[in-house]
Design a protein around this motif. Structure first.
Motif, short mmCIF file in Angstrom:
data_model
loop_
_atom_site.label_atom_id
_atom_site.label_comp_id
_atom_site.label_asym_id
_atom_site.label_seq_id
_atom_site.Cartn_x
_atom_site.Cartn_y
_atom_site.Cartn_z
N ILE A 5 0.85 -1.18 0.00
CA ILE A 5 0.00 0.00 0.00
C ILE A 5 0.89 1.23 0.00
CG2 ILE A 5 -1.80 1.28 1.21
CD1 ILE A 5 -2.79 -1.45 2.26
N SER A 6 0.78 2.00 -1.08
CA SER A 6 1.57 3.21 -1.28
C SER A 6 0.67 4.42 -1.02
CB SER A 6 2.07 3.24 -2.73
OG SER A 6 2.75 4.44 -3.02
N TYR A 7 1.20 5.42 -0.35
CA TYR A 7 0.39 6.59 -0.02
C TYR A 7 1.29 7.74 0.41
CZ TYR A 7 1.41 5.43 4.80
OH TYR A 7 2.09 5.17 5.98
N ARG A 8 0.75 8.91 0.34
CA ARG A 8 1.40 10.10 0.92
C ARG A 8 0.93 10.16 2.37
NH1 ARG A 8 3.91 15.12 -0.61
NH2 ARG A 8 3.37 16.69 0.93
N HIS A 9 1.78 10.56 3.26
CA HIS A 9 1.43 10.51 4.69
C HIS A 9 0.22 11.37 5.05
CE1 HIS A 9 4.35 7.70 6.34
NE2 HIS A 9 5.00 8.00 5.25
N THR A 10 -0.12 12.35 4.23
CA THR A 10 -1.36 13.11 4.48
C THR A 10 -2.59 12.25 4.21
OG1 THR A 10 -1.26 14.04 2.25
CG2 THR A 10 -0.35 15.39 4.05
N ASP A 11 -2.42 11.15 3.48
CA ASP A 11 -3.51 10.23 3.17
C ASP A 11 -3.44 8.96 4.03
OD1 ASP A 11 -4.46 11.93 1.10
OD2 ASP A 11 -2.92 11.13 -0.24
N ARG A 12 -2.71 9.03 5.13
CA ARG A 12 -2.48 7.86 5.97
C ARG A 12 -3.77 7.23 6.46
NH1 ARG A 12 1.67 8.35 10.79
NH2 ARG A 12 3.03 8.43 8.98
N ALA A 13 -4.74 8.02 6.88
CA ALA A 13 -5.99 7.46 7.42
C ALA A 13 -6.68 6.59 6.37
CB ALA A 13 -6.92 8.57 7.90
N GLN A 14 -6.72 7.05 5.14
CA GLN A 14 -7.35 6.26 4.07
C GLN A 14 -6.53 5.00 3.78
OE1 GLN A 14 -10.40 7.13 2.46
NE2 GLN A 14 -10.20 4.98 1.95
N ALA A 15 -5.21 5.13 3.79
CA ALA A 15 -4.35 3.97 3.54
C ALA A 15 -4.53 2.92 4.64
CB ALA A 15 -2.89 4.41 3.44
N SER A 69 4.27 14.60 -3.70
CA SER A 69 5.07 13.50 -3.17
C SER A 69 5.95 12.93 -4.26
CB SER A 69 4.15 12.40 -2.65
OG SER A 69 4.88 11.23 -2.36
N TRP A 70 7.15 12.56 -3.92
CA TRP A 70 7.94 11.82 -4.89
C TRP A 70 7.99 10.35 -4.52
CZ3 TRP A 70 12.48 9.42 -3.39
CH2 TRP A 70 13.05 9.86 -2.20
N TRP A 71 7.57 9.98 -3.32
CA TRP A 71 7.57 8.57 -2.92
C TRP A 71 6.55 7.74 -3.68
CZ3 TRP A 71 11.22 5.87 -0.94
CH2 TRP A 71 12.14 6.47 -0.08
N VAL A 72 5.30 8.22 -3.79
CA VAL A 72 4.27 7.43 -4.46
C VAL A 72 4.65 7.16 -5.91
CG1 VAL A 72 1.84 7.33 -5.13
CG2 VAL A 72 2.45 8.11 -2.84
N PRO A 73 5.02 8.17 -6.71
CA PRO A 73 5.47 7.87 -8.08
C PRO A 73 6.68 6.93 -8.12
CG PRO A 73 4.97 10.19 -7.88
CD PRO A 73 4.92 9.62 -6.48
N PHE A 74 7.60 7.09 -7.17
CA PHE A 74 8.76 6.20 -7.10
C PHE A 74 8.30 4.75 -6.88
CE2 PHE A 74 11.66 3.86 -4.30
CZ PHE A 74 12.79 3.78 -5.10
N GLU A 75 7.38 4.56 -5.93
CA GLU A 75 6.90 3.21 -5.62
C GLU A 75 6.14 2.61 -6.80
OE1 GLU A 75 6.74 4.12 -0.82
OE2 GLU A 75 4.89 4.23 -2.00
N ILE A 76 5.34 3.42 -7.47
CA ILE A 76 4.63 2.94 -8.67
C ILE A 76 5.65 2.56 -9.75
CG2 ILE A 76 3.11 3.61 -10.57
CD1 ILE A 76 1.56 5.32 -8.44
N GLY A 77 6.68 3.36 -9.90
CA GLY A 77 7.74 3.04 -10.87
C GLY A 77 8.45 1.74 -10.53
N GLU A 78 8.76 1.54 -9.26
CA GLU A 78 9.41 0.29 -8.84
C GLU A 78 8.49 -0.90 -9.10
OE1 GLU A 78 12.54 -0.59 -7.51
OE2 GLU A 78 13.00 1.40 -8.29
N ALA A 79 7.19 -0.74 -8.82
CA ALA A 79 6.24 -1.82 -9.06
C ALA A 79 6.12 -2.11 -10.55
CB ALA A 79 4.88 -1.47 -8.46
N THR A 80 6.19 -1.07 -11.37
CA THR A 80 6.12 -1.24 -12.82
C THR A 80 7.33 -2.02 -13.31
OG1 THR A 80 4.89 0.82 -13.05
CG2 THR A 80 5.96 -0.02 -15.03
N ILE A 81 8.50 -1.64 -12.85
CA ILE A 81 9.74 -2.33 -13.24
C ILE A 81 9.69 -3.80 -12.82
CG2 ILE A 81 12.22 -2.49 -12.74
CD1 ILE A 81 12.15 0.62 -12.53
N SER A 82 9.09 -4.06 -11.66
CA SER A 82 9.01 -5.42 -11.12
C SER A 82 7.79 -6.19 -11.65
CB SER A 82 8.93 -5.37 -9.59
OG SER A 82 10.04 -4.72 -9.04
N ASN A 83 7.04 -5.59 -12.59
CA ASN A 83 5.87 -6.23 -13.19
C ASN A 83 4.83 -6.65 -12.16
OD1 ASN A 83 6.57 -6.10 -15.96
ND2 ASN A 83 8.11 -7.67 -15.57
N ARG A 84 4.53 -5.77 -11.23
CA ARG A 84 3.50 -6.04 -10.22
C ARG A 84 2.13 -5.61 -10.75
NH1 ARG A 84 7.02 -8.83 -9.19
NH2 ARG A 84 8.37 -8.73 -7.40
#
Length: 161
Positions: A5-15, A69-84
């Motif tokens: 589960i990837s999220y920006r910390h301002t969206d923590r409650a929803q995550a 956020s740069w973390w969420v796009p980074f995590e999506i990119g890592e998941a894309t590279i890993s074929n998730r």
């Protein structure tokens, strides 16, 4: 078949709410706030990258705050590279970035239920979900299965049933 589960910390409650919903459905998840290692490491990038490769799915909670956020796009990119398998969950009224159009976009509790059902169907039918490097022929099968997951979930969300 854990779900990252990837999220920006301002969206923590929803995550955390989505995490609880998936956990209640007996789906293993990874969320950084519940991981002692991610809270104490000097190499958070290494931990996050490793955790993504240990998961089969990534569900990104996306809001207008995510654009900063740069973390969420980074995590999506890592998941894309890993074929998730990748999905986004939209919070708020802002439009999602166009690069997320490739994958299913969830916007409601009902859509999360569709995700859970698609996840379970994939587990039940034992469609290949690989975590490690494999030969090219298996990579092709895995990619086809990922596309099937994405397309079926998109269709279900679009229909609403």
């Amino acid at each position: 078949m854990p779900v990252f589960i990837s999220y920006r910390h301002t969206d923590r409650a929803q995550a955390i709410a989505i995490n609880a919903r998936l956990t209640q459905a007996n789906i293993k998840t990874y969320i950084d706030v519940l991981d002692a290692e991610s809270q104490s490491t000097d190499d958070i990038t290494g931990v996050i990258t490793r955790r993504i490769t240990e998961c089969t799915h990534l569900l990104a909670v996306v809001s207008e705050q995510t654009a900063r956020s740069w973390w969420v796009p980074f995590e999506i990119g890592e998941a894309t590279i890993s074929n998730r398998r990748i999905c986004s969950f939209k919070t708020g009224s802002s439009e999602l970035p166009l690069y997320l159009d490739k994958w299913p976009k969830l916007t409601s509790d009902n859509d999360v239920s569709f995700f859970i059902e698609a996840y379970r169907e994939e587990a039940t039918t034992k469609r290949s979900v690989i975590l490690d490097s494999v030969n090219e022929s298996m990579r092709g099968v895995y990619q086809q299965n990922a596309e099937l997951f994405h397309n079926q979930l998109k269709t279900r969300v679009r229909r609403g049933y």
